[in-house]
Write an enzyme that holds these catalytic residues in place. Structure first.
Site, PDB file in Angstrom:
ATOM      1  N   ASP A  39     -17.204  50.564 -64.588  1.00  0.00           N
ATOM      2  CA  ASP A  39     -17.143  49.221 -65.172  1.00  0.00           C
ATOM      3  C   ASP A  39     -18.535  48.591 -65.246  1.00  0.00           C
ATOM      4  O   ASP A  39     -19.315  48.669 -64.296  1.00  0.00           O
ATOM      5  CB  ASP A  39     -16.220  48.357 -64.294  1.00  0.00           C
ATOM      6  N   ASP A  41     -22.002  47.829 -70.877  1.00  0.00           N
ATOM      7  CA  ASP A  41     -22.165  46.385 -71.047  1.00  0.00           C
ATOM      8  C   ASP A  41     -23.615  46.070 -71.395  1.00  0.00           C
ATOM      9  O   ASP A  41     -24.476  45.991 -70.525  1.00  0.00           O
ATOM     10  CB  ASP A  41     -21.747  45.659 -69.762  1.00  0.00           C
ATOM     11  N   GLU A  72     -18.648  45.645 -74.687  1.00  0.00           N
ATOM     12  CA  GLU A  72     -18.399  44.195 -74.771  1.00  0.00           C
ATOM     13  C   GLU A  72     -19.224  43.602 -75.895  1.00  0.00           C
ATOM     14  O   GLU A  72     -20.413  43.873 -76.006  1.00  0.00           O
ATOM     15  CB  GLU A  72     -18.789  43.563 -73.423  1.00  0.00           C
ATOM     16  N   HIS A  89     -15.920  35.771 -65.779  1.00  0.00           N
ATOM     17  CA  HIS A  89     -15.714  36.609 -64.585  1.00  0.00           C
ATOM     18  C   HIS A  89     -15.747  35.726 -63.344  1.00  0.00           C
ATOM     19  O   HIS A  89     -16.675  34.947 -63.168  1.00  0.00           O
ATOM     20  CB  HIS A  89     -16.846  37.620 -64.435  1.00  0.00           C
ATOM     21  N   GLY A  90     -14.750  35.858 -62.487  1.00  0.00           N
ATOM     22  CA  GLY A  90     -14.762  35.098 -61.234  1.00  0.00           C
ATOM     23  C   GLY A  90     -13.920  33.840 -61.333  1.00  0.00           C
ATOM     24  O   GLY A  90     -13.176  33.645 -62.290  1.00  0.00           O
ATOM     25  N   GLY A 137     -12.266  39.136 -66.795  1.00  0.00           N
ATOM     26  CA  GLY A 137     -12.120  37.810 -66.181  1.00  0.00           C
ATOM     27  C   GLY A 137     -10.665  37.385 -66.121  1.00  0.00           C
ATOM     28  O   GLY A 137     -10.323  36.249 -66.444  1.00  0.00           O
ATOM     29  N   GLY A 138      -9.792  38.305 -65.702  1.00  0.00           N
ATOM     30  CA  GLY A 138      -8.359  37.991 -65.615  1.00  0.00           C
ATOM     31  C   GLY A 138      -8.042  36.970 -64.529  1.00  0.00           C
ATOM     32  O   GLY A 138      -7.054  36.239 -64.604  1.00  0.00           O
ATOM     33  N   ASN A 149      -8.920  43.204 -67.204  1.00  0.00           N
ATOM     34  CA  ASN A 149      -9.750  43.493 -66.019  1.00  0.00           C
ATOM     35  C   ASN A 149      -9.574  42.376 -65.001  1.00  0.00           C
ATOM     36  O   ASN A 149      -9.626  41.194 -65.357  1.00  0.00           O
ATOM     37  CB  ASN A 149     -11.226  43.599 -66.424  1.00  0.00           C
ATOM     38  N   THR A 208     -11.677  39.275 -58.888  1.00  0.00           N
ATOM     39  CA  THR A 208     -12.003  38.241 -57.884  1.00  0.00           C
ATOM     40  C   THR A 208     -10.789  37.765 -57.099  1.00  0.00           C
ATOM     41  O   THR A 208     -10.859  37.574 -55.880  1.00  0.00           O
ATOM     42  CB  THR A 208     -12.682  37.037 -58.583  1.00  0.00           C
TER      43      THR A 208
END
Ligand code: 13P
Length: 372
Positions: free
Chosen positions: A82, A104, A134, A182-183, A211-212, A232, A235
């Site tokens: 990833d 990425d 991405e 993300h987070g 960033g789910g 994805n 966190t």
């Protein structure tokens, strides 16, 4: 055995309107919880290896455990590197057993992102390895701590660019920026579903959301209804483990390590099972195993008369050879009173093995091919 090609499983998800979960497995506890939840829900799953694990001291045991789990699980698994940022990382990822990679280059210019993604796709596809890239930029929420708003840093994916990017790079799936971060955000992320619809109309490859964490169940469902086939998620799993420890500590202030950590697995498995059912991947394992090709590494043994020499390893496609060949072992073997020089080569896939079939006239008919 049930390691599957990411592009196969994502096409299955796309056709049947569900999303597969891709979970970062940067600790033994999370790896174990993801596997138990996937087995309980009968869900295909992606085990994500974050790039930093490749260079972290002492990660060899965890990487070996991830590979062994993928080999022995009863549900279909893809192991994906990833957020790889360089071609070197991609090569290292393939060599440690990833059968999918996410490149990425989203912080670079569109042109540089295109070039690097294209280079990764050429290399990885030669090894039968699926590629995600991405487009746009999905920021990291760390900035929240310093008082900045990370949503300001979002660069939304352009539907027109997405079409050209996916077609010209040849990627297998596209991570899109439509409002997630993300987070953990302080508030709830606002999703640009109109943009997602346009991207979905323009692009044929499956779409991925990074960033789910922090999205509501309703938002997750909407993403899938608008064409997302992979989510994805990371966190929240660490947050749940932390919360679990704090709850135990409040109950048992003098508790030791086993007591304080005793509820983590239960809490993680509950949350992961909820997600797998919510995303519709639960209950799909059998169909995926039936309909998707099993991914296989490939081992071949070349045998030469003892006095012959293997050709030097130099090759114009050095990077590709470096990724494709997982290991080489030379030995002398005695057969029918004759000494032979024997090279056992493990390739990333059958395709890679065929690509680099040794060009050596001296190889005898004793060549043997073994599949994992
Ligand atoms: P979260 O940490 O926000 O769930 O995002 C994880 C991710 O996208 C990893 O690629």
């Amino acid at each position: 055995m049930p390691r599957v090609y990411l592009n196969d499983v994502l096409k299955h998800a796309q056709q049947h309107a569900y999303a597969i979960g891709a979970f970062n497995v940067a600790s033994f506890a999370i790896l174990d919880a993801v596997l138990v939840a996937a087995e309980q829900c009968r869900a295909p799953v992606v085990l994500n290896i974050p790039e930093y694990l490749l260079s972290q001291p002492n990660s060899a045991g965890l990487l070996a455990a991830i590979n062994a789990s993928a080999q022995h699980a009863h549900v279909p698994i893809t192991v994906c590197l990833d957020h790889a940022t360089t071609l070197e990382s991609v090569i290292a990822g393939i060599r440690i057993g990833c059968n999918a990679v996410m490149i990425d280059a989203s912080t670079q210019t569109l042109d540089k992102n295109f070039r690097l993604t294209r280079a990764v796709t050429e290399l990885a596809h030669a090894c039968d390895i699926s590629v995600e890239s991405e487009l746009g930029y999905i920021p990291w929420a760390n900035a929240e701590q310093s008082g900045e708003t990370s949503t300001d840093a979002i660069a939304y994916t352009s539907p027109a660019e997405a079409k050209a990017f996916a077609e010209r790079t040849g990627i297998d799936c596209l991570a899109v920026s439509i409002g997630t971060v993300h987070g953990l955000l302080k508030g709830s992320p606002k999703l640009d579903l109109a943009r997602l619809t346009k991207i979905h109309d323009n692009v044929t490859v499956p779409l991925v959301i990074h960033g789910g964490t922090g999205l509501s169940d309703e938002q997750h469902k909407k993403l899938i209804a608008h064409g997302v086939a992979k989510i994805n998620y990371h966190t929240a799993l660490n947050e749940i483990a932390g919360h679990s420890i704090r709850t135990q500590l409040a109950k048992h202030p003098d508790g030791d390590y086993p007591l304080l950590t005793s509820t983590i697995q239960h809490d993680l498995i509950n949350h992961l099972s909820h997600l797998m059912r919510l995303w519709g991947s639960g209950g799909r394992a059998a169909e995926v195993l039936q309909q998707c090709r099993p991914w296989k590494t490939f081992t071949r043994i070349d045998v030469l008369p003892a006095e012959s020499k293997y050709p030097p390893p130099e090759n114009p496609a050095d990077a590709l050879r470096q990724a494709a060949i997982l290991s080489n072992q030379d030995m002398l073997v005695k057969q029918q009173n004759q000494l032979h020089q024997c090279r056992i080569t493990r390739y990333a896939s059958r395709k890679a093995g065929e690509l680099f079939a040794t060009q050596n006239a001296a190889i005898t008919e004793l060549r043997i091919e073994i599949e994992d």
